[in-house]
Write an enzyme that holds these catalytic residues in place. Sequence first.
Site, PDB file in Angstrom:
ATOM      1  N   ASP A  21      31.243 129.027 -25.318  1.00 24.32           N
ATOM      2  CA  ASP A  21      29.959 128.521 -26.127  1.00 24.32           C
ATOM      3  C   ASP A  21      28.745 128.916 -25.558  1.00 24.32           C
ATOM      4  OD1 ASP A  21      28.745 128.069 -28.507  1.00 24.32           O
ATOM      5  OD2 ASP A  21      29.506 125.691 -28.294  1.00 24.32           O
ATOM      6  N   HIS A  38      25.839 137.633 -27.036  1.00 23.86           N
ATOM      7  CA  HIS A  38      27.264 138.031 -27.222  1.00 23.86           C
ATOM      8  C   HIS A  38      27.611 139.156 -26.288  1.00 23.86           C
ATOM      9  CE1 HIS A  38      27.612 135.116 -30.237  1.00 23.86           C
ATOM     10  NE2 HIS A  38      26.736 135.971 -31.159  1.00 23.86           N
ATOM     11  N   LEU A 132      49.369 138.045 -16.264  1.00 24.54           N
ATOM     12  CA  LEU A 132      48.828 137.174 -17.224  1.00 24.54           C
ATOM     13  C   LEU A 132      48.664 137.528 -18.728  1.00 24.54           C
ATOM     14  CD1 LEU A 132      46.346 134.693 -17.459  1.00 24.54           C
ATOM     15  CD2 LEU A 132      44.789 136.732 -17.578  1.00 24.54           C
TER      16      LEU A 132
HETATM   17  C1  IPE Z   1      33.130 127.366 -31.034  1.00 22.18           C
HETATM   18  O1  IPE Z   1      31.841 127.576 -31.192  1.00 22.18           O
HETATM   19  C2  IPE Z   1      33.824 128.607 -31.491  1.00 22.18           C
HETATM   20  C3  IPE Z   1      33.624 129.582 -30.529  1.00 22.18           C
HETATM   21  C4  IPE Z   1      33.557 129.350 -29.449  1.00 22.18           C
HETATM   22  C5  IPE Z   1      34.508 130.833 -31.045  1.00 22.18           C
HETATM   23  P1  IPE Z   1      30.655 127.254 -32.344  1.00 22.18           P
HETATM   24  O2  IPE Z   1      29.515 127.303 -31.646  1.00 22.18           O
HETATM   25  O3  IPE Z   1      31.243 127.812 -33.467  1.00 22.18           O
HETATM   26  O4  IPE Z   1      31.175 125.625 -32.496  1.00 22.18           O
HETATM   27  P2  IPE Z   1      30.049 124.634 -33.073  1.00 22.18           P
HETATM   28  O5  IPE Z   1      29.461 125.085 -34.254  1.00 22.18           O
HETATM   29  O6  IPE Z   1      28.873 124.439 -32.226  1.00 22.18           O
HETATM   30  O7  IPE Z   1      30.986 123.277 -33.169  1.00 22.18           O
HETATM   31  C1  IPE Z   2      29.790 131.331 -28.897  1.00 21.33           C
HETATM   32  O1  IPE Z   2      28.407 131.091 -28.648  1.00 21.33           O
HETATM   33  C2  IPE Z   2      30.224 132.618 -29.355  1.00 21.33           C
HETATM   34  C3  IPE Z   2      30.799 132.365 -30.765  1.00 21.33           C
HETATM   35  C4  IPE Z   2      30.835 131.307 -31.355  1.00 21.33           C
HETATM   36  C5  IPE Z   2      31.158 133.483 -31.458  1.00 21.33           C
HETATM   37  P1  IPE Z   2      27.373 131.014 -29.782  1.00 21.33           P
HETATM   38  O2  IPE Z   2      27.156 132.287 -30.856  1.00 21.33           O
HETATM   39  O3  IPE Z   2      28.049 129.637 -30.628  1.00 21.33           O
HETATM   40  O4  IPE Z   2      26.117 130.315 -29.236  1.00 21.33           O
HETATM   41  P2  IPE Z   2      25.004 129.082 -29.403  1.00 21.33           P
HETATM   42  O5  IPE Z   2      26.259 128.010 -29.501  1.00 21.33           O
HETATM   43  O6  IPE Z   2      24.676 129.225 -30.816  1.00 21.33           O
HETATM   44  O7  IPE Z   2      24.320 129.204 -28.280  1.00 21.33           O
HETATM   45 MG    MG Z   3      27.914 127.753 -30.426  1.00 21.33          MG
END
Ligand code: IPE
Ligand code: IPE
Ligand code: MG
Length: 247
Positions: A21, A38, A132
Site C-alpha cells: 500500500d 504504481h 518460491l
Molecule cells: C488494499 O489497499 C488493497 C491492495 C493493496 C491491493 P487499499 O489502498 O485499496 O486499501 P484501503 O482502501 O486503504 O483500505
Molecule cells: C496500493 O497503493 C496499490 C493498490 C491498491 C493497487 P494505493 O494505490 O492504494 O496507494 P495509496 O494508498 O492511495 O497511497
Molecule cells: Mg491504498
Amino acid sequence: MSVRNAIQVEHLPKHIAIIMDGNGRWAKEKGQDRLFGHLHGVESVRDIVEGAAELGIEYLTLYAFSTENWDRPEEEVAGLMELLVDTIRKEVPTLNKNKIRLHVIGDASMLPANAKKELAEAINETKDNQGLNLVMALSYSSRWEIVNAVKSIASAVEEGRLESKNITQDTFQQYLTTASFPDPELMIRTSGEYRISNFLLYQLAYAELYFTSTLWPDFRKENLYEAIVDFQQRERRFGKTGDQLKK
Ligand code: IPE
Ligand code: IPE
Ligand code: MG
C-alpha cells in the site's frame, strides 16, 4: 552491516503475505500522478520477490488489486491492468530463472480478457518450478472468497458429495482459493495503515502482523529483513500460556 545477518535462517516464516500500500501517496509526494506510483511499485515487487526467493521463503502472497479497487477511477484501473499484463509478460523468464512458480487468487471473471490470457500463460509456463511460490492476489477480496467457498460447499452437500456433519475446518480450508498453501505466519502492510482491507481474513487467524510507515515504492529487501527479524522476536502462543510453551 545488513539486517539480513540478524535473521535466524532456521526460523524463517514459511509464508509471508504483504498488503502493498501507498503507491498513490508516494506519487503525490513527488507531484506525480497515481500511475507513476504504481509503476515504481513494480520495482519493489521485483526486489521483494527476489529477496524472498534468496532467503528460501516458500510462499509469498502479494495483495496487488482488491475487489474494491475496481471502484477506482476508470483511468487508474485501466492503467493498473495494463501495467499488470505488461509486467507479467516481461517477468516470466526471470521467474523461471529463479525457479519461482506463479499462482493467482481472486475473481478472474472480473479481469479483462488479455489479462486472463497472460496470467494463464504465465501460470502454465512456471508450473514446474520448485522454488518460491509467488501468489498474486488480484481482484481478490476475502469476503468474496469466503462466500464462494460457502456456495461450493452448499452445492457439494446438495449433490450428495459431502455430508454437512462431516464439514470441518479442514474441509472449509479446502474450498478456499488458498487450499494448497499453508496459512501466512507473517503479514506485512506498508504505508502506515493499520487495517486488513479484506485480505485473507480466515487465513490470517494466527498470523503475526507487521505494520510499517514505509510507502510501498520505497519498500526494499532491507525492509523485508527488518520485518522478519521482528517476527522472529515474537512469542507465538496460539492461545496457550507463555509458560506452557517453555516446557
Ligand atoms: C488494499 O489497499 C488493497 C491492495 C493493496 C491491493 P487499499 O489502498 O485499496 O486499501 P484501503 O482502501 O486503504 O483500505
Ligand atoms: C496500493 O497503493 C496499490 C493498490 C491498491 C493497487 P494505493 O494505490 O492504494 O496507494 P495509496 O494508498 O492511495 O497511497
Ligand atoms: Mg491504498
